[in-house]
Scaffold this motif. Structure first.
Motif, PDB file in Angstrom:
ATOM      1  N   TYR A  91       0.796  -1.230   0.000  1.00 54.27           N
ATOM      2  CA  TYR A  91       0.000   0.000   0.000  1.00 54.27           C
ATOM      3  C   TYR A  91       0.827   1.278   0.000  1.00 54.27           C
ATOM      4  CZ  TYR A  91      -4.155   2.818   0.833  1.00 54.27           C
ATOM      5  OH  TYR A  91      -5.179   3.722   0.716  1.00 54.27           O
ATOM      6  N   TYR A  92       0.346   2.245  -0.754  1.00 55.96           N
ATOM      7  CA  TYR A  92       0.845   3.630  -0.661  1.00 55.96           C
ATOM      8  C   TYR A  92      -0.323   4.550  -0.928  1.00 55.96           C
ATOM      9  CZ  TYR A  92       0.929   3.304  -5.792  1.00 55.96           C
ATOM     10  OH  TYR A  92       0.587   3.110  -7.099  1.00 55.96           O
ATOM     11  N   GLN A  93      -0.170   5.790  -0.573  1.00 56.89           N
ATOM     12  CA  GLN A  93      -1.223   6.773  -0.861  1.00 56.89           C
ATOM     13  C   GLN A  93      -0.632   7.999  -1.534  1.00 56.89           C
ATOM     14  OE1 GLN A  93      -3.384   7.962   2.683  1.00 56.89           O
ATOM     15  NE2 GLN A  93      -4.869   6.292   2.446  1.00 56.89           N
ATOM     16  N   GLN A  94      -1.392   8.550  -2.484  1.00 56.53           N
ATOM     17  CA  GLN A  94      -1.052   9.878  -3.005  1.00 56.53           C
ATOM     18  C   GLN A  94      -1.853  10.891  -2.201  1.00 56.53           C
ATOM     19  OE1 GLN A  94      -1.788  10.879  -7.150  1.00 56.53           O
ATOM     20  NE2 GLN A  94      -1.272  13.023  -6.726  1.00 56.53           N
ATOM     21  N   ILE A  95      -1.131  11.755  -1.488  1.00 54.62           N
ATOM     22  CA  ILE A  95      -1.824  12.716  -0.613  1.00 54.62           C
ATOM     23  C   ILE A  95      -1.603  14.164  -1.054  1.00 54.62           C
ATOM     24  CG2 ILE A  95      -1.837  11.158   1.382  1.00 54.62           C
ATOM     25  CD1 ILE A  95       0.592  12.716   2.446  1.00 54.62           C
ATOM     26  N   ALA A  96      -0.811  14.365  -2.119  1.00 60.09           N
ATOM     27  CA  ALA A  96      -0.602  15.711  -2.671  1.00 60.09           C
ATOM     28  C   ALA A  96      -0.256  15.523  -4.146  1.00 60.09           C
ATOM     29  CB  ALA A  96       0.546  16.412  -1.947  1.00 60.09           C
ATOM     30  N   LEU A  97      -0.239  16.627  -4.909  1.00 55.15           N
ATOM     31  CA  LEU A  97       0.189  16.525  -6.304  1.00 55.15           C
ATOM     32  C   LEU A  97       1.676  16.857  -6.377  1.00 55.15           C
ATOM     33  CD1 LEU A  97      -0.566  15.957  -9.235  1.00 55.15           C
ATOM     34  CD2 LEU A  97      -1.008  18.400  -9.510  1.00 55.15           C
ATOM     35  N   GLY A  98       2.468  15.814  -6.675  1.00 61.42           N
ATOM     36  CA  GLY A  98       3.916  16.026  -6.797  1.00 61.42           C
ATOM     37  C   GLY A  98       4.377  15.753  -8.214  1.00 61.42           C
ATOM     38  N   TYR A  99       5.685  15.592  -8.365  1.00 60.63           N
ATOM     39  CA  TYR A  99       6.311  15.430  -9.688  1.00 60.63           C
ATOM     40  C   TYR A  99       7.249  14.238  -9.648  1.00 60.63           C
ATOM     41  CZ  TYR A  99       4.539  20.120 -10.386  1.00 60.63           C
ATOM     42  OH  TYR A  99       3.714  21.205 -10.504  1.00 60.63           O
ATOM     43  N   ASN A 100       7.822  13.855 -10.783  1.00 64.67           N
ATOM     44  CA  ASN A 100       8.951  12.933 -10.734  1.00 64.67           C
ATOM     45  C   ASN A 100      10.218  13.766 -10.878  1.00 64.67           C
ATOM     46  OD1 ASN A 100      10.994  11.164 -10.983  1.00 64.67           O
ATOM     47  ND2 ASN A 100      10.051   9.867 -12.521  1.00 64.67           N
TER      48      ASN A 100
END
Ligand SMILES: *Cc1c(COP(=O)(O)O)cnc(C)c1O
Length: 387
Positions: A233-242
């Motif tokens: 499991y992981y969560q995306q909690i903000a809009l980031g970049y690579n």
């Protein structure tokens, strides 16, 4: 050909990169944290977040400080466009503070005046980005005092300045700023081919920057909205970049860091010889403020155009290039770039940065420059300017 700046790659660097190529991880392996630790230790900051360029580091630094639409960021007009573009990436506005005519860094007097006026109008900037031009630190204690008085955050653009010192403290320790950014482009002091790093002493800023570097994704249960679904499991909690750095780059960085002190010493020796052997020419040589020990990324001379007339700035520059001496100019003031002129900036807005642009030349300065190459540069300047 003698370039104005050049990387120094030794067998130990090549071996370090080969070792990563033959290992299990080309990216997201052990080399990146090792490089972060090495730079944090050398600079005396608690946290370091490695990314794929200083441009990315500036972007995530401003994001972590909450810069967005409606905010304004102030920087120096005499910098690479990346320093101010970072604010535009966040949807914020940009404004500039003119440079000091002696150090070419952000003028503390101009900053104090501009802040007082902005305060009256209720238009204070959210973040200041002082740039340590040529590797010489800005007067950070004075800038920090002003930032505290007006409640403004500070990001040091130290792309030129790893290895330099301010009042005998390493640049990068963030004693007078929220975040400091380094660049590892090949012309800079230490290289990873492309690469950058953001340093901070603030746990929460470090956590945010690590998030924005990699899609806004976290595997830390403490940051998640609910308990983990399982080991995948992981969560995306903000809009980031690579914006991640590879392990190949980080291994090169770790290897280069071992020579940082030697690099700075050699750069000072080269500067000392230029200071001695160019002193009788119609030039202004780089003044050093008493509070700093420059990293000497660049050695900038300024021509006395009245004394050398009818010879022009462009002619001196071209004569050096014609002799295989690949001089450069750092920088065309950002506010006169067409993209910025379209935002309303004009010639005349920042007279000191503009007058610098009219007579400055960056002459060759890099640790592996031979004494013979430096002799050639010195002789060429004598020949051209003593005519
Ligand atoms: C080189 C440089 C940058 C950008 O660095 P990259 O690592 O190439 O993104 C930003 N600011 C200044 C002052 C620079 O010299």
């Amino acid at each position: 050909m003698i370039p104005y700046g050049r990387q120094d790659i030794q067998d130990s660097d090549i071996a370090a990169v080969l070792k990563v190529l033959q290992s299990d991880f080309l990216t997201q392996g052990p080399a990146v944290p090792k490089f972060e630790q090495s730079v944090a230790q050398h600079s005396g900051a608690r946290h370091a977040v490695a990314v794929n360029s200083a441009t990315s580091a500036l972007h995530i630094a401003l994001m972590a400080l909450g810069v967005g639409a409606g905010d304004v960021v102030w920087t120096s007009p005499n910098t690479f466009v990346a320093s101010s573009n970072a604010a535009l990436y966040c949807g914020a506005g940009v404004d500039f503070v003119d440079i000091d005519p002696l150090t070419y860094n952000m003028s503390v007097t101009a900053l104090a005046e501009k802040l007082a006026l902005a305060n009256q109008k209720g238009q204070l900037p959210k973040v200041l980005i002082p740039v340590h031009l040529t590797g010489q630190p800005c007067d950070m204690a004075a800038i920090y005092d002003l930032s505290q008085r007006y409640g403004v955050k500070v990001v040091e653009d130290a792309s030129h300045a790893i290895g330099g010192r301010y009042h005998d403290q390493p640049i990068g320790n963030c004693a007078y700023s929220d975040i400091t950014v380094f660049s590892f482009h090949p012309v800079k002091i230490v290289t990873t081919a492309e690469g950058g790093m953001a340093l901070t002493n603030d746990d929460s800023l470090a956590e945010k920057m690590a998030l924005y570097r990699s899609h806004g994704i976290t595997r830390d249960p403490a940051l998640m909205t609910h308990a983990s679904d399982g080991p995948w499991y992981y969560q995306q909690i903000a809009l980031g970049y690579n914006y991640r750095m590879t392990d190949l780059q980080a291994a090169l960085g770790v290897s280069q860091m071992q020579r940082l002190d030697d690099y700075i010493k050699r750069r000072h020796d080269i500067a000392a010889r230029y200071n001695r052997e160019l002193s009788d020419l119609p030039l202004t040589l780089p003044a050093q403020a008493g509070y700093g020990h420059s990293a000497y990324h660049l050695y900038v001379i300024r021509l006395d155009l009245d004394a050398i007339a009818p010879l022009t700035h462009a002619q001196v520059f071209q004569s050096l290039r014609d002799r295989g001496i690949l001089v450069n100019l750092h920088y065309i003031p950002v506010h006169i770039q067409p993209y910025y002129q379209a935002m309303g900036f004009r010639w005349g807005d920042y007279p000191q940065a503009e007058s610098y642009y009219k007579n400055a030349i960056s002459i060759p300065m890099y640790p592996s420059m031979s004494d013979e190459a430096q002799t050639q540069v010195i002789q060429a300047l004598h020949e051209i300017l003593e005519k």
